[in-house]
Design an enzyme around this catalytic site. Structure first.
Site, short mmCIF file in Angstrom:
data_model
loop_
_atom_site.label_atom_id
_atom_site.label_comp_id
_atom_site.label_asym_id
_atom_site.label_seq_id
_atom_site.Cartn_x
_atom_site.Cartn_y
_atom_site.Cartn_z
N SER A 39 0.84 -1.21 0.00
CA SER A 39 0.00 0.00 0.00
C SER A 39 0.86 1.25 0.00
O SER A 39 1.73 1.40 0.85
CB SER A 39 -0.87 0.08 1.26
OG SER A 39 -1.63 -1.06 1.44
N HIS A 71 -3.53 -1.01 -4.40
CA HIS A 71 -2.77 -2.18 -4.84
C HIS A 71 -3.12 -2.40 -6.30
O HIS A 71 -4.18 -2.93 -6.60
CB HIS A 71 -3.19 -3.42 -4.05
CG HIS A 71 -2.73 -3.40 -2.62
ND1 HIS A 71 -2.73 -4.51 -1.83
CD2 HIS A 71 -2.25 -2.41 -1.87
CE1 HIS A 71 -2.28 -4.20 -0.63
NE2 HIS A 71 -1.98 -2.92 -0.62
N HIS A 97 -3.27 -10.93 0.08
CA HIS A 97 -3.16 -11.03 1.55
C HIS A 97 -3.93 -12.24 2.08
O HIS A 97 -4.91 -12.68 1.46
CB HIS A 97 -3.75 -9.78 2.21
CG HIS A 97 -3.05 -8.51 1.87
ND1 HIS A 97 -3.30 -7.83 0.70
CD2 HIS A 97 -2.10 -7.81 2.53
CE1 HIS A 97 -2.54 -6.75 0.66
NE2 HIS A 97 -1.79 -6.71 1.75
N TYR A 99 -5.97 -12.26 4.47
CA TYR A 99 -7.35 -11.91 4.83
C TYR A 99 -8.33 -12.02 3.66
O TYR A 99 -9.53 -11.96 3.84
CB TYR A 99 -7.43 -10.51 5.46
CG TYR A 99 -6.95 -9.36 4.60
CD1 TYR A 99 -7.65 -8.96 3.46
CD2 TYR A 99 -5.78 -8.67 4.92
CE1 TYR A 99 -7.21 -7.92 2.67
CE2 TYR A 99 -5.33 -7.62 4.14
CZ TYR A 99 -6.05 -7.26 3.01
OH TYR A 99 -5.60 -6.22 2.24
N GLU A 100 -7.79 -12.19 2.43
CA GLU A 100 -8.67 -12.39 1.28
C GLU A 100 -9.33 -13.77 1.31
O GLU A 100 -10.30 -14.02 0.59
CB GLU A 100 -7.90 -12.16 -0.03
CG GLU A 100 -7.53 -10.69 -0.20
CD GLU A 100 -6.58 -10.44 -1.36
OE1 GLU A 100 -6.81 -10.98 -2.45
OE2 GLU A 100 -5.58 -9.70 -1.16
N ALA A 127 2.86 -1.24 4.26
CA ALA A 127 2.40 -0.18 5.16
C ALA A 127 1.93 -0.88 6.42
O ALA A 127 1.39 -1.99 6.35
CB ALA A 127 1.26 0.59 4.53
N MET A 214 -0.51 -6.81 7.96
CA MET A 214 -1.24 -7.99 7.47
C MET A 214 -0.54 -8.65 6.28
O MET A 214 -1.20 -9.32 5.48
CB MET A 214 -2.67 -7.59 7.10
CG MET A 214 -3.43 -6.92 8.25
SD MET A 214 -5.08 -6.40 7.78
CE MET A 214 -5.51 -5.32 9.17
N SER A 215 0.76 -8.49 6.17
CA SER A 215 1.44 -9.04 4.98
C SER A 215 2.87 -9.48 5.31
O SER A 215 3.22 -9.68 6.47
CB SER A 215 1.47 -7.99 3.87
OG SER A 215 2.32 -6.92 4.20
N ASN A 238 0.25 4.55 10.39
CA ASN A 238 -0.67 4.93 11.46
C ASN A 238 -0.11 4.44 12.79
O ASN A 238 0.64 3.46 12.82
CB ASN A 238 -2.07 4.34 11.23
CG ASN A 238 -2.07 2.82 11.15
OD1 ASN A 238 -1.83 2.24 10.10
ND2 ASN A 238 -2.28 2.18 12.28
N HIS A 250 -8.44 3.59 6.24
CA HIS A 250 -7.59 3.18 5.12
C HIS A 250 -7.09 4.36 4.29
O HIS A 250 -5.97 4.34 3.80
CB HIS A 250 -8.35 2.18 4.25
CG HIS A 250 -7.52 1.52 3.19
ND1 HIS A 250 -6.48 0.68 3.49
CD2 HIS A 250 -7.56 1.59 1.83
CE1 HIS A 250 -5.91 0.26 2.36
NE2 HIS A 250 -6.56 0.80 1.35
#
Ligand code: 8IG
Length: 276
Positions: A39, A71, A97, A99-100, A127, A214-215, A238, A250
């Site tokens: 990101s 992305h 990711h 979470y997909e 990020a 998350m990656s 953040n 986001h």
């Protein structure tokens, strides 16, 4: 068998196919280094120059269309020349990711394809949220080590891979020589798509974590297991939940990423010739 079926039944064969298709489409038989831009990191790719090749990732077998704004799902090739050295950089704009919900195979297909295309070094960018209170928004941090709170591995079977030097000390030291302000930290992999609760961030801080995202972790493991040297760079976009009292959104993340990305792109372009 479809490319997607092959991805799940024989992921390395799927990566070999994707690498062959990349070589055919780009007319570039071999790449040296791969970069995965997370990101907000697209600006960093732009700082590498003009790509000599670009396609949509999903034109290559086993890749699916991107799921997240910011992305773009492109694959690019750059030629970076310095002191008579010609380095071919394979750049993925965006990633898949956990979470997909498609499993870990699509998450690591890009880095496996890169290694099958010849890449000996894999640079993973992301990020993330900053847990360490010394970090500020917009700050890049080198990943020194990770904690997997997903416990998901891209590997199966009796392959007991050592992860002591997963995030290459050699490459971290080159990066710090080029920019002495770069901090290092421990990255926690969180499945998402929910962000953490403030209590979970407090737990992570107690565990010794500095960054959360998350990656990156499955890709780092997959690349390392295939013998590539890995660099991870997080951009703190953040403060993690509960630090400022503000909620996470986001859009804010994307904006903070853009601001720092071109500076990081210049740093990458300058250091890449020393990595190969
Ligand atoms: I950007 O605060 C980004 N990605 N888990 N937590 C997690 N992932 C993130 C965060 C965050 N910020």
């Amino acid at each position: 068998m479809s490319a997607t079926d092959l991805l799940y039944s024989d992921p390395l064969a799927a990566a070999t196919h994707a690498a062959a298709e990349l070589a055919k489409r780009s007319d570039i038989p071999h790449h040296d280094i791969a970069l995965v831009m997370g990101s907000g990191w697209v600006g960093a790719a732009d700082a590498l120059g003009t790509p000599t090749f670009e396609c949509d990732a999903h034109e290559l077998p086993g890749f699916s269309a991107p799921a997240v704004e910011g992305h773009s799902g492109k694959v690019r090739s750059y030629l970076i020349s310095e002191n008579g050295k010609n380095i071919r950089a394979l750049v993925f704009l965006g990633r898949t990711h956990l979470y997909e919900g498609k499993g870990v195979e699509p998450v690591v297909h890009g880095v496996r394809t890169a290694v099958q295309a010849g890449c000996k070094v894999v640079i993973l960018t992301n990020a993330c949220g900053g847990i360490n209170r010394d970090y500020s928004v917009g700050q890049p941090v080198l990943i020194r080590d990770h904690i997997s709170l997903t416990a998901v591995s891209p590997l199966s079977g009796a392959t007991f891979v050592d992860l002591t030097d997963l995030y290459s000390k050699r490459i971290r030291s080159i990066m710090k020589s080029a920019d002495s302000t770069l901090a290092e930290g421990v990255y926690v992999h969180w499945r998402g798509p929910t962000y953490e609760t403030p209590a979970e961030i407090a737990m992570m801080r107690t565990m010794g974590a500095d960054l959360v995202g998350m990656s990156t972790v499955p890709e780092a493991i997959a690349a390392h297991a295939l013998g590539a040297e890995v660099l991870g760079i997080s951009l703190v976009t953040n403060a993690a939940a509960g630090i400022t009292g503000e909620k996470l959104n986001h859009e804010e993340v994307i904006a903070a990423g853009k601001a720092a990305a071109s500076r990081m792109g210049a740093l990458l372009k300058q250091t890449i010739p020393q990595l190969i």
